[in-house]
Design a protein around this motif. Sequence first.
Motif, PDB file in Angstrom:
ATOM      1  N   VAL A  19       4.199   9.681  -5.407  1.00  0.00           N
ATOM      2  CA  VAL A  19       4.198   8.722  -4.289  1.00  0.00           C
ATOM      3  C   VAL A  19       3.194   7.604  -4.552  1.00  0.00           C
ATOM      4  O   VAL A  19       3.477   6.426  -4.304  1.00  0.00           O
ATOM      5  N   CYS A  23       4.435   3.806  -4.757  1.00  0.00           N
ATOM      6  CA  CYS A  23       3.896   2.918  -3.721  1.00  0.00           C
ATOM      7  C   CYS A  23       2.919   1.901  -4.318  1.00  0.00           C
ATOM      8  O   CYS A  23       2.829   0.756  -3.846  1.00  0.00           O
ATOM      9  N   GLY A  27       3.527  -1.889  -3.901  1.00  0.00           N
ATOM     10  CA  GLY A  27       2.452  -2.656  -3.281  1.00  0.00           C
ATOM     11  C   GLY A  27       2.048  -3.850  -4.128  1.00  0.00           C
ATOM     12  O   GLY A  27       1.784  -4.945  -3.606  1.00  0.00           O
ATOM     13  N   ALA A 247       2.202   2.689   3.938  1.00  0.00           N
ATOM     14  CA  ALA A 247       2.952   2.834   2.687  1.00  0.00           C
ATOM     15  C   ALA A 247       4.418   2.463   2.883  1.00  0.00           C
ATOM     16  O   ALA A 247       5.046   1.866   1.997  1.00  0.00           O
ATOM     17  N   SER A 248       4.974   2.790   4.046  1.00  0.00           N
ATOM     18  CA  SER A 248       6.377   2.461   4.328  1.00  0.00           C
ATOM     19  C   SER A 248       6.588   0.950   4.368  1.00  0.00           C
ATOM     20  O   SER A 248       7.544   0.425   3.782  1.00  0.00           O
ATOM     21  N   GLY A 251       5.911  -0.632   0.899  1.00  0.00           N
ATOM     22  CA  GLY A 251       7.020  -0.291   0.011  1.00  0.00           C
ATOM     23  C   GLY A 251       8.253  -1.128   0.291  1.00  0.00           C
ATOM     24  O   GLY A 251       8.919  -1.604  -0.639  1.00  0.00           O
ATOM     25  N   LEU A 349      12.863   4.903   3.871  1.00  0.00           N
ATOM     26  CA  LEU A 349      11.631   5.029   3.092  1.00  0.00           C
ATOM     27  C   LEU A 349      10.540   5.652   3.951  1.00  0.00           C
ATOM     28  O   LEU A 349       9.789   6.525   3.494  1.00  0.00           O
ATOM     29  N   SER A 350      10.470   5.232   5.214  1.00  0.00           N
ATOM     30  CA  SER A 350       9.488   5.798   6.142  1.00  0.00           C
ATOM     31  C   SER A 350       9.736   7.286   6.358  1.00  0.00           C
ATOM     32  O   SER A 350       8.799   8.100   6.365  1.00  0.00           O
ATOM     33  N   LEU A 353       8.672   9.227   3.205  1.00  0.00           N
ATOM     34  CA  LEU A 353       7.220   9.372   3.088  1.00  0.00           C
ATOM     35  C   LEU A 353       6.663  10.333   4.137  1.00  0.00           C
ATOM     36  O   LEU A 353       5.703  11.067   3.872  1.00  0.00           O
TER      37      LEU A 353
END
Length: 761
Positions: A19, A23, A27, A247-248, A251, A349-350, A353
Amino acid sequence: MKIIIKDYRRASIITLTLVAIVCGYLGYRAISLKFNYDFEAFYPVNDPDADYYMKHRAKYGNANDFVLIGIVNSTGIFELSFLTKVKALTDSLKKVRHVQTVTSPTNVFSYQRAPMMGAPVKRPYLHYQKPQYYKADSIRIYQTPELVHHYFAKNGQSVNVYVRHTGLLPQKDCFVLAQEIKRLVANAQFERYHLAGRCIGQSFYVKLLRKEVILFVGSSFLLILVVLVLTFRSVWGVLLPLAVVAASIVGTLGIMTETNKAMDLILNAMPTILLVIGLSNVIHLLSKYLEELRRGATKMEAIKTAYYQIGLATFLTTLTTGVGFMSLASANVMAIVEFGVYCTVGLFLSFLLTYTLLPAVLVLMKAPKSTHNQRSYRFWKRTLQGWLHWVYRYPKTIVGITCAMALVSIAGLIRIEENSYMMEDLSSDSPIKRDFQFFEQEYSGTRPFEIALEITDSAKKMLDFEVLKTLEEIEQQAQKIFKLGHIWSPLALVKNAHRSLSGNSQSAYSLPKDQDRFAQIIKVLYKHRKLGSVQTIMQPSQKEARIHSRMQDVGSKRFKAMSAQMVQFMEQHPSKSWLKYKITGSVVLMDKNNNNLFYNLWQSLLIAFVVIGSIIGFLYKSFKFVLVSLIANILPLLVIAGIMGYAGLSLKLSTTIVFTIAFGIAVDDTIHFLSKLRIELNKGTSLLYAIKSTYFSAGKAIVLTSLVLCGGFLILAMSSFLGTFYLGLLVSITLLMAVISDLFLLPALLILTAPSSNKKK
């Protein structure tokens, strides 16, 4: 057991490493995210009218490639010092990169035939360096229709400088051009000035987009911080959810960059949407995890129970919300399609994660102390018991009130109109909107008006006398219906030439009746047919041409009625057998989108209803669950439609997507409620007991997540773009209605439709 725990820890470390790599890369890519306001993204796709306009634009150029500079001098424009500064600005603008022509009051001229040689010579309308000529010049100017409302305001207190720049400039060049024009105008130190045009608008929108994305994300994180502190009251309970939602978002922005998609006017709301929806998933999972710990479960048992019991419901809510967004792909507007696609990508994606990053961290960290807040527990128990008492005692009353609300909302829904304006997305105090309104009030407006003409009779040409007589009738009717400014067309070319050959007398601005005179004029035009003014009006074959002007922004509803009048006139005109006619232009395409919104709305909602209903039916194997869930979630949509109707909000791009977004999100709480209810019913309990257990287990999480969602969407109401403002406000109201519907109407419908034998406690 120790070996199993070690395996979980090893899997968690591998998961976190993967991850972090993915990410981290996304990012890094997100740093390069671009911002853009692509006007053409709002054109309809795979549309014959859009294809026609693109071909029309290729022939005559883009009608939107201009900048208007309105310069005010309240003491009067006929002053030497003022006009000298206007002349200096005109000369400076000509040197700016990408500027093709600059037309201002100090350099507009007419052609006049020389008395001795007969050759055409330029004659300025305004002798700006000679004040003694100002009186005569002003009389002549205000008798010339193409000057008044185009270069000179009727009240005599402002002038307009028209800058034509390179066609279809990319965003970077547009921004540089706009900044340079602003710098030059500001340095001239006029009393007041106003700017309008595609490049000016685009640079303003892009700067505001950057500012608002930062504002929305920052405010959303602050809201989430407050909610997490109040909900979990621990450092880990704040940092873990923040890490997941951050992160979501990062990403998703990285994926946008990877696919060469820039942030635009509609997508600027996406980070906030993903943030609050992602947070609701995390809250549901962590709440269940803490609930299991309080019941005495071990850390791994609590993780597994939360993962399996909440995981399915959360996957379903992500799926149904994604269906709501993906239903927007049925629209024929690329900006709306892309909004739906990228929001769906971000949602999944959320979810991914939430169920990889979060459990992995929980496995590696120590289990938090299973504290129990007695005050909070008593408050929620007392509140939920009170609500449940109303549901048990008055289910018919609740359904009756719902029916009354639906009828009132339908009455409001009927009042909704389809209408839109060019600058409607900006608030009245926006500087660019004030500039736009200045040109609307003092000049002929900023909305381009285009009529494409094509002769189908091989024996006729545009410069034939009979054809020009027909154009004169068409232009008079267009002028009457659309209230146009000065018209540029093949007929205008002939009128200008006639005036020039007649001593520049304004009375000669007409189609000559004398055939010899007409033949002389046509000869002059053929001689100068390579001039830019001719090429931008008529094709060399003389079989195709255009009527071009500007008009006030009357709104799409009124323009549609005007266009219908013009079509009716043309259908009855004798020329219809040999002359093709079509109103076209970029704004016409935008109007067409808005006129098709009602159909697009019902299409996307129908898709969402069918798909989401099928998902619920397939998983719960109950037609009743499908029916009551759809009824419970249609009510909030009716209410918001009624509010729009009573408030006078029209149906447009920004308000249309509210319905599908709100439905996709609102059904989430219904699924959480039904999922918990199914688990209780599978234990063999009665319906009333199952509803009671579901109320106390899921009620708090439903209320909290709905409040978070409402608060997150309300942040969008801080936007300077009215479209984003209404999106945030209306979705918030819809979600508030949805939670009321889920906790009152949904259980009431379940009770009323259940067999009597299943209602016993």
